[in-house]
Scaffold this motif. Structure first.
Motif, PDB file in Angstrom:
ATOM      1  N   MET A  74     -17.628 -13.550  49.133  1.00 24.08           N
ATOM      2  CA  MET A  74     -16.612 -14.240  48.376  1.00 24.08           C
ATOM      3  C   MET A  74     -15.700 -13.217  47.698  1.00 24.08           C
ATOM      4  N   ALA A  75     -14.410 -13.358  47.904  1.00 24.45           N
ATOM      5  CA  ALA A  75     -13.459 -12.382  47.371  1.00 24.45           C
ATOM      6  C   ALA A  75     -13.143 -12.663  45.908  1.00 24.45           C
ATOM      7  N   ASN A  76     -13.044 -11.586  45.140  1.00 22.89           N
ATOM      8  CA  ASN A  76     -12.670 -11.698  43.733  1.00 22.89           C
ATOM      9  C   ASN A  76     -11.154 -11.815  43.640  1.00 22.89           C
ATOM     10  N   LYS A  77     -10.658 -12.865  43.000  1.00 17.10           N
ATOM     11  CA  LYS A  77      -9.224 -13.120  42.955  1.00 17.10           C
ATOM     12  C   LYS A  77      -8.472 -12.044  42.168  1.00 17.10           C
ATOM     13  N   LYS A  78      -9.103 -11.509  41.111  1.00 18.13           N
ATOM     14  CA  LYS A  78      -8.444 -10.492  40.303  1.00 18.13           C
ATOM     15  C   LYS A  78      -8.574  -9.107  40.913  1.00 18.13           C
ATOM     16  N   GLY A  79      -9.347  -8.941  41.955  1.00 18.79           N
ATOM     17  CA  GLY A  79      -9.654  -7.638  42.513  1.00 18.79           C
ATOM     18  C   GLY A  79      -8.534  -6.999  43.319  1.00 18.79           C
ATOM     19  N   LYS A  80      -7.342  -7.586  43.346  1.00 19.10           N
ATOM     20  CA  LYS A  80      -6.229  -6.974  44.073  1.00 19.10           C
ATOM     21  C   LYS A  80      -5.685  -5.808  43.262  1.00 19.10           C
ATOM     22  N   GLY A  81      -5.082  -4.844  43.922  1.00 18.06           N
ATOM     23  CA  GLY A  81      -4.458  -3.747  43.194  1.00 18.06           C
ATOM     24  C   GLY A  81      -5.328  -2.504  43.185  1.00 18.06           C
ATOM     25  N   LYS A  82      -5.042  -1.637  42.219  1.00 24.31           N
ATOM     26  CA  LYS A  82      -5.676  -0.324  42.204  1.00 24.31           C
ATOM     27  C   LYS A  82      -6.868  -0.241  41.274  1.00 24.31           C
ATOM     28  N   GLY A  83      -7.412  -1.345  40.839  1.00 16.80           N
ATOM     29  CA  GLY A  83      -8.550  -1.295  39.940  1.00 16.80           C
ATOM     30  C   GLY A  83      -9.057  -2.688  39.653  1.00 16.80           C
ATOM     31  N   PRO A  84     -10.099  -2.808  38.845  1.00 18.70           N
ATOM     32  CA  PRO A  84     -10.644  -4.126  38.541  1.00 18.70           C
ATOM     33  C   PRO A  84      -9.689  -4.923  37.656  1.00 18.70           C
ATOM     34  N   GLY A  85      -9.146  -6.021  38.206  1.00 15.73           N
ATOM     35  CA  GLY A  85      -8.256  -6.899  37.441  1.00 15.73           C
ATOM     36  C   GLY A  85      -6.952  -6.233  37.053  1.00 15.73           C
ATOM     37  N   ASN A  86      -6.457  -5.321  37.872  1.00 14.89           N
ATOM     38  CA  ASN A  86      -5.231  -4.597  37.539  1.00 14.89           C
ATOM     39  C   ASN A  86      -4.017  -5.378  38.013  1.00 14.89           C
ATOM     40  N   ASN A  87      -3.192  -5.860  37.065  1.00 11.84           N
ATOM     41  CA  ASN A  87      -2.003  -6.602  37.449  1.00 11.84           C
ATOM     42  C   ASN A  87      -0.728  -5.826  37.155  1.00 11.84           C
ATOM     43  N   VAL A  88      -0.841  -4.554  36.782  1.00 10.61           N
ATOM     44  CA  VAL A  88       0.326  -3.732  36.465  1.00 10.61           C
ATOM     45  C   VAL A  88       0.937  -3.207  37.764  1.00 10.61           C
ATOM     46  N   ILE A  89       2.250  -3.394  37.914  1.00 10.04           N
ATOM     47  CA  ILE A  89       2.969  -2.915  39.091  1.00 10.04           C
ATOM     48  C   ILE A  89       3.496  -1.506  38.824  1.00 10.04           C
ATOM     49  N   ALA A  90       4.215  -1.348  37.703  1.00  5.23           N
ATOM     50  CA  ALA A  90       4.785  -0.047  37.343  1.00  5.23           C
ATOM     51  C   ALA A  90       4.658   0.148  35.846  1.00  5.23           C
ATOM     52  N   LEU A  91       4.415   1.398  35.447  1.00  7.95           N
ATOM     53  CA  LEU A  91       4.195   1.725  34.045  1.00  7.95           C
ATOM     54  C   LEU A  91       5.160   2.830  33.635  1.00  7.95           C
ATOM     55  N   ASN A  92       5.764   2.694  32.457  1.00 12.42           N
ATOM     56  CA  ASN A  92       6.643   3.727  31.927  1.00 12.42           C
ATOM     57  C   ASN A  92       5.829   4.570  30.948  1.00 12.42           C
ATOM     58  N   LYS A  93       5.124   5.567  31.470  1.00  7.87           N
ATOM     59  CA  LYS A  93       4.220   6.381  30.649  1.00  7.87           C
ATOM     60  C   LYS A  93       4.980   7.225  29.633  1.00  7.87           C
ATOM     61  N   LYS A  94       6.186   7.632  29.992  1.00 12.33           N
ATOM     62  CA  LYS A  94       6.985   8.482  29.117  1.00 12.33           C
ATOM     63  C   LYS A  94       7.375   7.754  27.830  1.00 12.33           C
ATOM     64  N   ALA A  95       7.545   6.437  27.903  1.00  9.15           N
ATOM     65  CA  ALA A  95       8.045   5.667  26.761  1.00  9.15           C
ATOM     66  C   ALA A  95       7.141   5.804  25.543  1.00  9.15           C
ATOM     67  N   ARG A  96       5.841   5.716  25.731  1.00 11.00           N
ATOM     68  CA  ARG A  96       4.911   5.802  24.600  1.00 11.00           C
ATOM     69  C   ARG A  96       4.880   7.205  24.000  1.00 11.00           C
ATOM     70  N   PHE A  97       5.201   8.204  24.798  1.00  7.14           N
ATOM     71  CA  PHE A  97       5.231   9.578  24.306  1.00  7.14           C
ATOM     72  C   PHE A  97       6.554   9.883  23.599  1.00  7.14           C
ATOM     73  N   GLU A  98       7.662   9.372  24.144  1.00  2.00           N
ATOM     74  CA  GLU A  98       8.993   9.688  23.622  1.00  2.00           C
ATOM     75  C   GLU A  98       9.392   8.860  22.403  1.00  2.00           C
ATOM     76  N   TYR A  99       8.815   7.647  22.254  1.00  6.95           N
ATOM     77  CA  TYR A  99       9.300   6.716  21.228  1.00  6.95           C
ATOM     78  C   TYR A  99       8.179   6.127  20.376  1.00  6.95           C
ATOM     79  N   HIS A 100       8.561   5.681  19.139  1.00  7.74           N
ATOM     80  CA  HIS A 100       7.701   4.841  18.312  1.00  7.74           C
ATOM     81  C   HIS A 100       8.009   3.402  18.703  1.00  7.74           C
ATOM     82  N   ILE A 101       7.002   2.625  19.054  1.00  5.29           N
ATOM     83  CA  ILE A 101       7.232   1.251  19.475  1.00  5.29           C
ATOM     84  C   ILE A 101       7.190   0.337  18.252  1.00  5.29           C
ATOM     85  N   ASP A 102       8.305  -0.373  18.009  1.00  9.44           N
ATOM     86  CA  ASP A 102       8.423  -1.250  16.848  1.00  9.44           C
ATOM     87  C   ASP A 102       8.028  -2.684  17.173  1.00  9.44           C
ATOM     88  N   GLU A 103       8.529  -3.199  18.304  1.00 12.20           N
ATOM     89  CA  GLU A 103       8.321  -4.610  18.639  1.00 12.20           C
ATOM     90  C   GLU A 103       8.375  -4.763  20.155  1.00 12.20           C
TER      91      GLU A 103
END
Length: 163
Positions: A1-30
């Protein structure tokens, strides 16, 4: 039986693209969650994980929010009959009040709006936006120092658990 959330690059990973630089370059307000108006070939490319958020920003113009600079690589199988522009400006779907809030905050000096990630929510593509302020150099150093300490702490804990 296939796990529905098991698609992608990890367990339950629904992230397509991540902006890693944003958290390093900026303070997130909202943060906000916005829908994305996409063409069919773009959705197929995102399913294959062919999206990037580096050097991407949000522009509010005429009461509409737009995602500029994002790159979605077209698949040769999906966009055969259509001229695919990988860096086209894509419309963000937000409530009028949210757009007004983003617009008013980005008019202040030092404030901007950047995308943090693109992800799946059910069968819809969503974009997480953030109102941010730029970090100073000493803030970036503190972030890096904290990250190094967390990594070091993880190593120490692993060593303790082995022995």
């Amino acid at each position: 039986m296939a796990n529905k959330k098991g698609k992608g690059k990890g367990p339950g990973n629904n992230v397509i693209a991540l902006n890693k630089k944003a958290r390093f370059e900026y303070h997130i307000d909202e943060t906000f969650e916005a829908g994305l108006a996409l063409a069919g070939w773009e959705v197929k490319s995102m399913r294959a994980g062919k999206a990037q958020l580096t050097d991407t920003y949000i522009l509010v113009k005429n009461g509409e929010a737009w995602l500029l600079g994002s790159h979605i690589t077209p698949l040769n199988t999906a966009s055969t009959h259509e001229v695919a522009d990988p860096t086209r400006t894509r419309k963000l779907l937000l409530h009028r009040k949210e757009i007004a809030r983003i617009f008013s905050r980005t008019q202040d000096k030092g404030h901007t709006c950047v995308p943090l990630k693109i992800y799946w929510k059910g069968n819809l593509v969503k974009c997480e936006l953030a109102l941010v302020t730029g970090k100073k150099l000493h803030d970036k150093r503190a972030t890096e120092k904290d990250r190094d300490w967390q990594r070091q702490k993880g190593r120490i804990m692993r060593e303790q658990n082995k022995g």
